[in-house]
Design an enzyme around this catalytic site. Sequence first.
Site, PDB file in Angstrom:
ATOM      1  N   ARG A   1       0.738  -0.927  -0.322  1.00 26.04           N
ATOM      2  CA  ARG A   1       0.228   0.048  -0.086  1.00 26.04           C
ATOM      3  C   ARG A   1       1.320   1.306   0.143  1.00 26.04           C
ATOM      4  O   ARG A   1       2.234   1.139   0.102  1.00 26.04           O
ATOM      5  CB  ARG A   1      -1.006  -0.110   1.441  1.00 26.04           C
ATOM      6  CG  ARG A   1      -0.479  -0.614   2.311  1.00 26.04           C
ATOM      7  CD  ARG A   1       0.333   0.738   3.169  1.00 26.04           C
ATOM      8  NE  ARG A   1       0.308   1.566   3.691  1.00 26.04           N
ATOM      9  CZ  ARG A   1       1.608   2.690   3.821  1.00 26.04           C
ATOM     10  NH1 ARG A   1       1.987   1.954   3.649  1.00 26.04           N
ATOM     11  NH2 ARG A   1       0.501   4.143   3.547  1.00 26.04           N
ATOM     12  N   GLY A   2      -0.027   2.205   0.158  1.00 30.70           N
ATOM     13  CA  GLY A   2       1.049   3.376   0.249  1.00 30.70           C
ATOM     14  C   GLY A   2       1.087   4.041  -2.030  1.00 30.70           C
ATOM     15  O   GLY A   2       1.726   2.952  -2.770  1.00 30.70           O
ATOM     16  N   ALA A   3       1.093   5.150  -1.717  1.00 25.64           N
ATOM     17  CA  ALA A   3       0.691   5.473  -3.826  1.00 25.64           C
ATOM     18  C   ALA A   3       1.118   4.984  -4.328  1.00 25.64           C
ATOM     19  O   ALA A   3       1.286   3.906  -5.346  1.00 25.64           O
ATOM     20  CB  ALA A   3       0.445   7.067  -4.177  1.00 25.64           C
TER      21      ALA A   3
ATOM     22  N   ARG B   1      -8.060  -0.331  -6.706  1.00 25.60           N
ATOM     23  CA  ARG B   1      -7.813   0.773  -5.734  1.00 25.60           C
ATOM     24  C   ARG B   1      -8.313   2.552  -6.311  1.00 25.60           C
ATOM     25  O   ARG B   1      -7.470   2.634  -7.227  1.00 25.60           O
ATOM     26  CB  ARG B   1      -6.266   1.171  -4.574  1.00 25.60           C
ATOM     27  CG  ARG B   1      -6.036   0.055  -3.834  1.00 25.60           C
ATOM     28  CD  ARG B   1      -6.255   0.024  -2.356  1.00 25.60           C
ATOM     29  NE  ARG B   1      -6.760   0.582  -2.003  1.00 25.60           N
ATOM     30  CZ  ARG B   1      -5.367   1.192  -0.487  1.00 25.60           C
ATOM     31  NH1 ARG B   1      -3.799   1.059  -0.158  1.00 25.60           N
ATOM     32  NH2 ARG B   1      -6.134   2.362   0.064  1.00 25.60           N
TER      33      ARG B   1
ATOM     34  N   GLN C   1      -1.574   2.595  10.037  1.00 16.73           N
ATOM     35  CA  GLN C   1      -0.822   2.715   9.447  1.00 16.73           C
ATOM     36  C   GLN C   1       0.610   3.030   9.830  1.00 16.73           C
ATOM     37  O   GLN C   1       1.847   3.744   9.978  1.00 16.73           O
ATOM     38  CB  GLN C   1      -0.898   3.511   7.883  1.00 16.73           C
ATOM     39  CG  GLN C   1      -1.431   2.892   6.677  1.00 16.73           C
ATOM     40  CD  GLN C   1      -3.234   2.866   7.069  1.00 16.73           C
ATOM     41  OE1 GLN C   1      -3.810   3.546   7.848  1.00 16.73           O
ATOM     42  NE2 GLN C   1      -3.804   2.750   5.475  1.00 16.73           N
TER      43      GLN C   1
ATOM     44  N   ASP D   1      -2.145  10.255  -1.981  1.00 19.32           N
ATOM     45  CA  ASP D   1      -2.237   9.478  -3.251  1.00 19.32           C
ATOM     46  C   ASP D   1      -2.824  10.358  -4.540  1.00 19.32           C
ATOM     47  O   ASP D   1      -2.714   9.934  -5.795  1.00 19.32           O
ATOM     48  CB  ASP D   1      -3.973   9.327  -3.068  1.00 19.32           C
ATOM     49  CG  ASP D   1      -3.318   8.100  -1.799  1.00 19.32           C
ATOM     50  OD1 ASP D   1      -2.794   8.579  -0.659  1.00 19.32           O
ATOM     51  OD2 ASP D   1      -2.840   6.402  -1.769  1.00 19.32           O
TER      52      ASP D   1
ATOM     53  N   ASN E   1      -5.664  12.417   0.477  1.00 18.06           N
ATOM     54  CA  ASN E   1      -4.779  11.927   1.539  1.00 18.06           C
ATOM     55  C   ASN E   1      -5.009  10.975   2.308  1.00 18.06           C
ATOM     56  O   ASN E   1      -6.396  11.329   2.044  1.00 18.06           O
ATOM     57  CB  ASN E   1      -3.423  12.403   2.213  1.00 18.06           C
ATOM     58  CG  ASN E   1      -1.954  11.478   2.769  1.00 18.06           C
ATOM     59  OD1 ASN E   1      -1.790  10.653   2.152  1.00 18.06           O
ATOM     60  ND2 ASN E   1      -1.758  11.829   3.587  1.00 18.06           N
ATOM     61  N   LYS E   2      -4.890  10.034   2.960  1.00 18.83           N
ATOM     62  CA  LYS E   2      -4.852   9.324   4.387  1.00 18.83           C
ATOM     63  C   LYS E   2      -6.309  10.411   4.990  1.00 18.83           C
ATOM     64  O   LYS E   2      -6.035  11.379   5.133  1.00 18.83           O
ATOM     65  CB  LYS E   2      -4.305   8.937   4.657  1.00 18.83           C
ATOM     66  CG  LYS E   2      -4.765   7.978   5.705  1.00 18.83           C
ATOM     67  CD  LYS E   2      -5.943   6.446   5.501  1.00 18.83           C
ATOM     68  CE  LYS E   2      -5.354   5.746   4.309  1.00 18.83           C
ATOM     69  NZ  LYS E   2      -6.363   5.092   3.864  1.00 18.83           N
TER      70      LYS E   2
HETATM   71  O1  MRU Z   1      -4.105   3.388   2.349  1.00 14.27           O
HETATM   72  P1  MRU Z   1      -2.612   3.382   1.855  1.00 14.27           P
HETATM   73  O2  MRU Z   1      -2.017   3.027   3.283  1.00 14.27           O
HETATM   74  O3  MRU Z   1      -2.452   3.260   0.752  1.00 14.27           O
HETATM   75  O4  MRU Z   1      -3.209   5.266   1.958  1.00 14.27           O
HETATM   76  C1  MRU Z   1      -1.753   5.506   2.121  1.00 14.27           C
HETATM   77  C2  MRU Z   1      -1.632   7.580   2.472  1.00 14.27           C
HETATM   78  O5  MRU Z   1      -2.566   7.537   2.716  1.00 14.27           O
HETATM   79  C3  MRU Z   1      -0.098   7.704   2.271  1.00 14.27           C
HETATM   80  O6  MRU Z   1      -0.532   8.876   2.317  1.00 14.27           O
HETATM   81  C4  MRU Z   1       0.184   8.246   1.091  1.00 14.27           C
HETATM   82  O7  MRU Z   1      -0.395   7.212  -0.711  1.00 14.27           O
HETATM   83  C5  MRU Z   1       0.917   8.584  -0.255  1.00 14.27           C
HETATM   84  S1  MRU Z   1       2.851   7.413   0.257  1.00 14.27           S
HETATM   85  C6  MRU Z   1       3.827   8.204  -0.619  1.00 14.27           C
END
Ligand code: MRU
Length: 340
Positions: A46-48, A89, A195, A236, A245-246
């Site tokens: 996970r993470g963009a 996603r 996270q 993201d 973002n999250k």
């Molecule tokens: O749902 P996730 O854990 O994939 O969400 C991740 C985030 O919101 C991060 O801040 C974002 O993807 C940037 S990662 C460098």
Amino acid sequence: MIPSIEWTKDNKVKMIDQTILPHELKFLIIDDYRDVATAIKVMNVRGAPAIGVAAAMAMALATLEYKNLSKEKFLESMTQAANQIRSTRPTASNLFWAIDRIWKIVNSLYDDPTSISELVIEEIKLMAQEDINVNKSIGKHGAELLDDGDVVHTHCNAGSLATVQYGTALAPIRAAIETGKQISVIADETRPRLQGARLTAYECHYDNIPVKVISDNSSGLLMMLGKINKIIVGTDRVTSDAVFNKIGTYMVALAAKDNNIPFYVAAPTSTLSLHETKEDVTIEQRNAEEVSNVLGKVQITPDGVECLNYAFDITPFRLVTGIITEDGVFTPEELLRKYK
Ligand code: MRU
């Protein structure tokens, strides 16, 4: 940190299983694109930026599976694979950016399916290396914003684990520490998938970066008490008017504005989607059980009560002090002038 995702010599995808951190550091080895798609969906990866690289690697696995088909069948099967990977996603731009990048190779060469795999595999290796290089540049530019002694608050995990390596929001912190500055991190827990508590705390601790974890509802008070100097989050997707973002990022940004604390967003250009506005973006809604059950283990809500689980939120540009890309630090207006 070790790479969160890599392509192995025997053409498989190796990724850290992020669902079981911090308790266990285990790797998944995957050789079927469908399983990579599932790993993205259930958040093993996970993470963009990491999602983007995983999607590209899934496409590479699909080319290996289909390379002996006739060119018509090859294109048809690759289209299905791409659609399945795309549907995992909806919010992170990088997923679509990465599939489109691989698709250009597939589409331009589909007269010769057998040579496509090799070219696509070269491309994904390049993408993985580019990700690290981009993050290091974000680190270099972002480190200049940090002063010796700063306490930096971050939300969710935009570190090494969310990328191939080094991270985006954590990159300026890593780079500032590498130049000798004393920097510490405050990570909020980031309900419901935690996270911040599980992953940001894990990787900071692993790399000897001083870190403290707070509950999600604490950062406003800590800002008011002067215990947070700066905020850096990842993203993201950046549209022409907002940062996605999250979930919870918007509230952190509001509290930062109220307390005159700089709020920075680390964004590789692969995350920019400046032809869109915030209305164009689908915000992922995940299973309500992620809210009603803590990590699927303990139910915390009464039976029969509905929960809502939006995975991301929208922070308008007016709350953003600066956006750090691999090219420098820009106000939102400057960002639009440079990249739109
Ligand atoms: O749902 P996730 O854990 O994939 O969400 C991740 C985030 O919101 C991060 O801040 C974002 O993807 C940037 S990662 C460098």
